[in-house]
Scaffold this motif. Structure first.
Motif, short mmCIF file in Angstrom:
data_model
loop_
_atom_site.label_atom_id
_atom_site.label_comp_id
_atom_site.label_asym_id
_atom_site.label_seq_id
_atom_site.Cartn_x
_atom_site.Cartn_y
_atom_site.Cartn_z
N HIS A 137 25.65 53.50 33.42
CA HIS A 137 26.17 52.79 32.25
C HIS A 137 25.02 52.28 31.39
N ASN A 138 24.02 51.71 32.03
CA ASN A 138 22.87 51.20 31.30
C ASN A 138 22.13 52.33 30.58
N ALA A 139 22.04 53.49 31.24
CA ALA A 139 21.36 54.64 30.63
C ALA A 139 22.13 55.15 29.42
N ILE A 140 23.46 55.03 29.45
CA ILE A 140 24.25 55.47 28.30
C ILE A 140 24.12 54.47 27.15
N VAL A 141 24.19 53.19 27.49
CA VAL A 141 24.14 52.15 26.46
C VAL A 141 22.79 52.15 25.74
N HIS A 142 21.71 52.24 26.50
CA HIS A 142 20.36 52.24 25.93
C HIS A 142 19.94 53.69 25.66
N ASN A 143 20.51 54.31 24.67
CA ASN A 143 20.25 55.72 24.41
C ASN A 143 20.16 55.96 22.91
N LEU A 144 19.97 57.21 22.58
CA LEU A 144 19.90 57.57 21.17
C LEU A 144 21.27 57.48 20.52
N ALA A 145 21.29 57.28 19.21
CA ALA A 145 22.56 57.19 18.50
C ALA A 145 23.27 58.53 18.48
N GLY A 175 24.46 41.27 30.44
CA GLY A 175 23.05 41.02 30.73
C GLY A 175 22.73 40.92 32.20
N LEU A 176 23.63 41.38 33.08
CA LEU A 176 23.40 41.30 34.52
C LEU A 176 23.37 42.65 35.20
N GLY A 177 23.44 43.72 34.42
CA GLY A 177 23.51 45.06 35.01
C GLY A 177 22.35 45.39 35.92
N LEU A 178 21.13 45.32 35.41
CA LEU A 178 19.96 45.64 36.22
C LEU A 178 19.64 44.54 37.22
N ALA A 179 20.02 43.30 36.91
CA ALA A 179 19.84 42.23 37.90
C ALA A 179 20.71 42.48 39.12
N ILE A 180 21.93 42.96 38.91
CA ILE A 180 22.82 43.31 40.02
C ILE A 180 22.25 44.49 40.79
N VAL A 181 21.72 45.48 40.07
CA VAL A 181 21.11 46.65 40.73
C VAL A 181 19.96 46.21 41.62
N PRO A 215 33.89 59.98 30.08
CA PRO A 215 34.51 59.72 28.77
C PRO A 215 33.72 58.73 27.92
N PHE A 216 33.17 57.70 28.56
CA PHE A 216 32.36 56.73 27.84
C PHE A 216 31.12 57.39 27.25
N ALA A 217 30.50 58.32 28.03
CA ALA A 217 29.32 59.03 27.52
C ALA A 217 29.68 59.96 26.37
N GLU A 218 30.81 60.67 26.50
CA GLU A 218 31.21 61.58 25.43
C GLU A 218 31.52 60.82 24.14
N LEU A 241 29.19 48.47 47.00
CA LEU A 241 28.04 47.93 46.27
C LEU A 241 27.13 49.04 45.77
N LEU A 242 26.93 50.07 46.59
CA LEU A 242 26.08 51.18 46.16
C LEU A 242 26.70 51.93 44.98
N LEU A 243 28.03 52.07 45.00
CA LEU A 243 28.70 52.68 43.86
C LEU A 243 28.53 51.82 42.61
N GLN A 244 28.62 50.50 42.78
CA GLN A 244 28.39 49.60 41.65
C GLN A 244 26.96 49.73 41.13
N MET A 245 26.00 49.89 42.05
CA MET A 245 24.61 50.06 41.66
C MET A 245 24.43 51.32 40.81
#
Length: 368
Positions: free
Chosen positions: A260-268, A322-328, A226-229, A250-254
């Motif tokens: 989530h990061n791929a959706i946020v940093h995407n085309l408009a 600002g911790l998404g990829l740091a957590i990954v 839903p967030f992506a749509e 933890l792997l699910l969080q990763m």
């Protein structure tokens, strides 16, 4: 820990060298003595030939010389052993001095032992490598503490400002104030939870269990669909059953953070995210790719640092903490894996996660 005083290693080595030399000299003299006894009669023989000494004569002549030889070997062993031990232990002294310097908090010092490779050089090189890693980790922790303090101070400052303004203006709309306070408080809670998750993953406070990366990828994408749509981003998943061992939570969080990061940093508009898994003889691989802006070549290596956000985000309403990829990165390292970020030539990012494959699991089939 308190210890009773004892002999130095140099003195122990000196005594060991001297004792070995004395034993070797004694054995050599004993061998000479036994060899001579075979050819010397018990009594002196007189005849037409020259005088033939008896065993007692040989003993009187040999014993003082043997004692002198052993005394010389003892002195020579002690002096030579002391000098040799000092020369051999000189690298250890440098390593000890470097350890004491590091204990004071100075991690920039290096031993840099010269010469050919041996056990001391391996120890010195390992110690230098350890100091380098510690220096980097301490610097990262200091930056993390400073950034975390700044990030946590921001919502608290905003909250204080809103409350001060409200106290000075009784007629101010309380509904608007409550909405803003709720948003700021939510961000502070999210940041705190992310910090706790980062600390938990870094300490490896979990019991390894069976986990399938492909199932986790499907669960993460279904949750974020839903967030992506909402942001006009399509998600495609494919790949193989990817068995590994670790913390499923933890792997699910990763995986969720990566998607989530791929959706946020995407085309408009009309953005895309691809999530796939594959299996290799010793590893399982998760790949998350997305469309987006072209990234500078040197930016990818900095995105896993805490509170690093790369280029300006398209969807500012979900900017994260600002911790998404740091957590990954922390979760991947806690599972003895490897994380690779590669900018795509067409724009966007390709993130690859390699984890150890769980042993004893048969060759998987391909998921649709």
């Amino acid at each position: 820990m308190a210890r009773a005083p004892g002999l130095s290693v140099r003195l122990k080595l000196t005594l060991s060298y001297a004792a070995f030399l004395m034993i070797a000299g004694t054995l050599l003299l004993a061998t000479v003595w036994v060899f001579l006894l075979r050819y010397v009669p018990s009594r002196a023989a007189f005849g037409p030939g020259p005088f033939s000494p008896s065993r007692s004569d040989l003993q009187e002549a040999f014993a003082p010389r043997a004692a002198q030889a052993l005394a010389f070997l003892l002195v020579f062993g002690l002096l030579g052993g002391w000098l040799l031990a000092g020369r051999m232990l000189a690298p250890l002294t440098r390593i000890t001095d470097a350890t004491r310097i590091a204990a004071t908090g100075s991690l920039s010092h290096r031993i840099r032992l010269e010469g050919r490779n041996d056990e001391f050089h391996e120890l010195a090189d390992a110690f230098d490598a350890m100091l380098a890693r510690l220096e980097v980790q301490v610097a990262e922790q200091q930056r993390f503490a400073a950034n975390a303090s700044h990030e946590l101070r921001t919502p608290l400052t905003i909250t204080q400002t809103l409350l001060e303004v409200a106290s000075k203006d009784p007629d101010r709309d309380t509904a608007e104030l409550l909405d803003r306070l709720h948003a700021v408080n939510t961000r502070a809670i999210d940041l705190t939870q992310a910090l706790l998750l980062l600390s938990r993953a870094d300490q490896r406070a979990f019991t390894p269990e069976h986990a399938d990366l492909s199932l986790l990828a499907e669960e993460a994408t279904e949750t974020l669909l839903p967030f992506a749509e909402k942001h006009d981003v399509t998600i495609e998943t494919s790949g193989d059953v990817a068995p590994t061992a670790g913390s499923p939570a933890l792997l699910l969080q990763m995986v969720s953070n990566l998607v989530h990061n791929a959706i946020v940093h995407n085309l408009a508009e009309r953005g895309a995210v691809w999530v796939g898994t594959s299996v290799h003889p010793r590893t399982v691989v998760l790949v998350v790719e997305n469309t987006g802006e072209r990234l500078p070549p040197g930016l990818a290596s900095t995105l896993t640092e805490p509170f690093q956000r790369g280029t300006e985000r398209i969807h500012t309403d979900h900017a994260g903490v600002g911790l998404g990829l740091a957590i990954v990165k922390t979760i991947v390292h806690a599972h003895d894996g490897a994380l690779t970020l590669t900018p795509r030539s067409a724009g966007g990012m390709r993130v690859t996660v390699e984890l150890p494959r769980q042993p004893g699991v048969p060759t998987p089939h391909t998921r649709a």
